[in-house]
Design an enzyme around this catalytic site. Structure first.
Site, PDB file in Angstrom:
ATOM      1  N   LYS A   1     -25.156 -48.980   6.919  1.00 49.96           N
ATOM      2  CA  LYS A   1     -24.736 -48.313   8.161  1.00 49.96           C
ATOM      3  C   LYS A   1     -24.620 -49.377   9.263  1.00 49.96           C
ATOM      4  CE  LYS A   1     -26.568 -43.968   6.402  1.00 49.96           C
ATOM      5  NZ  LYS A   1     -27.521 -42.841   6.575  1.00 49.96           N
TER       6      LYS A   1
ATOM      7  N   GLU B   1     -35.439 -55.291 -14.886  1.00 45.34           N
ATOM      8  CA  GLU B   1     -36.561 -54.397 -14.578  1.00 45.34           C
ATOM      9  C   GLU B   1     -37.818 -55.201 -14.273  1.00 45.34           C
ATOM     10  OE1 GLU B   1     -36.342 -52.166 -18.185  1.00 45.34           O
ATOM     11  OE2 GLU B   1     -35.620 -50.379 -17.154  1.00 45.34           O
TER      12      GLU B   1
ATOM     13  N   THR C   1     -31.199 -47.658   5.006  1.00 43.86           N
ATOM     14  CA  THR C   1     -30.038 -47.992   4.191  1.00 43.86           C
ATOM     15  C   THR C   1     -29.594 -49.381   4.642  1.00 43.86           C
ATOM     16  OG1 THR C   1     -28.534 -47.082   5.816  1.00 43.86           O
ATOM     17  CG2 THR C   1     -29.225 -45.596   4.059  1.00 43.86           C
TER      18      THR C   1
ATOM     19  N   ASP D   1     -37.822 -43.991   9.318  1.00 42.27           N
ATOM     20  CA  ASP D   1     -36.563 -44.118   8.582  1.00 42.27           C
ATOM     21  C   ASP D   1     -35.496 -44.584   9.568  1.00 42.27           C
ATOM     22  OD1 ASP D   1     -34.102 -43.690   7.401  1.00 42.27           O
ATOM     23  OD2 ASP D   1     -34.634 -41.759   6.516  1.00 42.27           O
TER      24      ASP D   1
ATOM     25  N   ARG E   1     -23.662 -50.774   0.095  1.00 43.47           N
ATOM     26  CA  ARG E   1     -24.428 -49.530  -0.047  1.00 43.47           C
ATOM     27  C   ARG E   1     -25.728 -49.844  -0.769  1.00 43.47           C
ATOM     28  NH1 ARG E   1     -21.003 -46.113   1.725  1.00 43.47           N
ATOM     29  NH2 ARG E   1     -22.560 -44.466   1.730  1.00 43.47           N
TER      30      ARG E   1
ATOM     31  N   TYR F   1     -29.699 -57.090 -16.537  1.00 44.63           N
ATOM     32  CA  TYR F   1     -30.848 -56.201 -16.385  1.00 44.63           C
ATOM     33  C   TYR F   1     -32.054 -56.975 -15.896  1.00 44.63           C
ATOM     34  CZ  TYR F   1     -30.443 -51.317 -17.486  1.00 44.63           C
ATOM     35  OH  TYR F   1     -30.196 -49.983 -17.376  1.00 44.63           O
TER      36      TYR F   1
HETATM   37  C1  LIG Z   1     -28.046 -41.968   5.641  1.00 38.62           C
HETATM   38  C2  LIG Z   1     -29.475 -41.618   5.752  1.00 38.62           C
HETATM   39  C3  LIG Z   1     -30.323 -41.651   4.631  1.00 38.62           C
HETATM   40  C4  LIG Z   1     -29.854 -41.668   3.198  1.00 38.62           C
HETATM   41  O1  LIG Z   1     -29.028 -42.545   2.794  1.00 38.62           O
HETATM   42  P1  LIG Z   1     -28.140 -42.440   1.446  1.00 38.62           P
HETATM   43  O2  LIG Z   1     -27.863 -43.854   1.249  1.00 38.62           O
HETATM   44  O3  LIG Z   1     -26.981 -41.599   1.812  1.00 38.62           O
HETATM   45  O4  LIG Z   1     -28.991 -41.839   0.395  1.00 38.62           O
HETATM   46  C5  LIG Z   1     -31.681 -41.472   4.830  1.00 38.62           C
HETATM   47  N1  LIG Z   1     -32.172 -41.241   6.054  1.00 38.62           N
HETATM   48  C6  LIG Z   1     -31.388 -41.154   7.140  1.00 38.62           C
HETATM   49  C7  LIG Z   1     -32.014 -40.880   8.466  1.00 38.62           C
HETATM   50  C8  LIG Z   1     -30.019 -41.319   7.021  1.00 38.62           C
HETATM   51  O5  LIG Z   1     -29.243 -41.188   8.094  1.00 38.62           O
END
Ligand SMILES: *Cc1c(COP(=O)(O)O)cnc(C)c1O
Length: 413
Positions: A226, A53, A223, A197, A232, A51
């Site tokens: 990807k 925090e 993220t 994002d 993840r 942990y």
């Molecule tokens: C995949 C994605 C997210 C969210 O990701 P998670 O890990 O699935 O919560 C946020 N914004 C965009 C544009 C995405 O493609």
């Protein structure tokens, strides 16, 4: 995995089956990838037992001698890779990272503007079923009806009329480059916070294949799993002036302890992403996507915007007379995994939309080249023209498995 095998044979067997699926199938879901063995190893470690925090040097429990170093390395690598003042690597995934942005800058009921979900945006940018659309006043922008691309004049008009407190740029199903500078100018004009994002395109940004929003945005979220090819997880990058607000929004507002095993794996992935090989990887992703797009176009597929600038292709099946769902299912049966997706101005319902979404990050990770992209397009053409033909699907599934056996994916070979 000897211990797992003996102790829990059911879960062991299912993990092995998923491993085989990832080896035997052509995975075209653009948000998925293969991490390296090193990233997998870091994920499966004793760091999950701890942990922590708080933040390095300011933790609530003792025993942080090692964790502090790991998290600091992850944040430093993120800052240097993207050129950011500040990084937070604790958010559990992309959606929680975006939620932290709302908590850092907005109050419930404030107005947010983002790309509409059926036009390629993400749930967390103000869609009605998401926390973002339920808690905040959402004034989405859509794509231009003719070009099916972002229309910055139209976005500026909505922003001037609605005066949002927060503007999002970024998408989950948009095949073209996003002009973050244009978004930043609009946000400045109306006094909004600008959040970019880059969940889908972070790897392309790092590889120099897409404009980097860090110089233009107040805050950037992504993220890590990807195109960035990590575990993840999520990352938030921001200007120094917002560092405190972002860190506080993540902890203690939204989360307790960070997932330290994930933080370590993020650090490993960021090291990999800073290598010259990763630049080559990013450019190969885009090259493969262009070849796949051109071949599909030549086979009579209608692509949204007529092609791609990035890792992603959106097929509109309307001209073929089919909807996306049954075709995606037939392709899966044939060993080609993608997803049904809405297209801009879709006339069909979201559960069975008119489109298919494809991407090349995973096939590029396993080293597939131009010829393989042409072969994939040819198989897709065959499936779409005869998608209820079980023996055809079975034949292609075998051919796909043969091809895949020549391209062992990283992490699994
Ligand atoms: C995949 C994605 C997210 C969210 O990701 P998670 O890990 O699935 O919560 C946020 N914004 C965009 C544009 C995405 O493609």
């Amino acid at each position: 995995m000897e211990h797992l095998k003996n102790q829990d044979p059911d879960i062991y067997r299912l993990i092995k089956e998923e491993e085989k699926r990832q080896i035997d199938k052509i995975r075209l879901i653009p948000s998925e990838n293969y991490t390296s063995k090193a990233v997998l190893e870091a994920t499966g470690t004793v760091l999950t037992n701890k942990y922590s925090e708080g933040y390095a040097g300011k933790r609530y429990y003792e025993g942080q001698q090692i964790i502090d170093q790991i998290e600091t390395i992850a944040n430093d690598r993120a800052k240097s890779l993207f050129g950011a003042d500040h990084a937070n690597s604790q958010t559990l995934s992309g959606s929680p990272a975006n939620m932290a942005v709302y908590y850092a800058f907005l109050e419930a009921g404030d107005t947010v503007m983002g790309q509409s979900l059926p036009h390629g945006g993400h749930l967390t940018h103000g869609w009605k079923v998401s926390f973002s659309g339920r808690t905040y006043q959402s004034v989405p922008y859509i794509l231009n009806e003719k070009t099916r691309r972002l229309d910055y004049d139209q976005i500026r008009d909505i922003a001037k009329k609605e005066r949002p407190k927060l503007i999002w740029a970024g998408a989950s199903a948009y095949p073209r480059e996003i002009d973050f500078k244009a978004f930043s100018d609009i946000a400045k004009e109306v006094g909004a916070v600008f959040a970019a994002d880059i969940a889908h395109i972070a790897g392309l940004v790092v590889g120099g294949e897409h404009q980097n929003p860090v110089p233009y945005a107040d805050v950037v979220t992504t993220t890590t799993h990807k195109t960035l090819r990590g575990p993840r997880g999520g990352l938030i990058l921001c200007r120094e002036e917002h560092a405190k607000a972002i860190d506080r929004a993540v902890f203690p507002t939204l989360q307790g302890g960070p997932h330290n095993h994930t933080t370590a794996a993020i650090a490993v992935a960021l090291k990999e992403a800073s290598s010259p090989d990763f630049k080559t990887y990013a450019s190969q992703i885009v090259k493969k996507a262009k070849v796949l797009a051109e071949t599909l176009l030549a086979d009579g597929f209608d692509l949204v915007t007529g092609g791609t600038d990035n890792h992603l292709i959106l097929i509109d099946l309307t001209n073929k007379g089919f909807s996306g769902r049954p075709i995606a299912k037939a392709l899966d049966q044939a060993g080609i995994v993608c997803n049904a997706n809405s297209v801009p101005f879709d006339q069909r319902k979201p559960f069975d939309p008119s489109g298919l979404r494809l991407g090349t990050p995973a096939v590029t990770s396993r080293g597939m080249k131009e010829n393989e992209m042409k072969q994939i397009a040819a198989w897709m053409h065959e499936v779409v023209n005869d998608y209820t033909n079980e023996s055809l699907l079975g034949r292609i599934e075998k051919e796909v498995r043969d091809l895949c056996s020549q391209f062992p994916p990283p992490g699994l070979s």
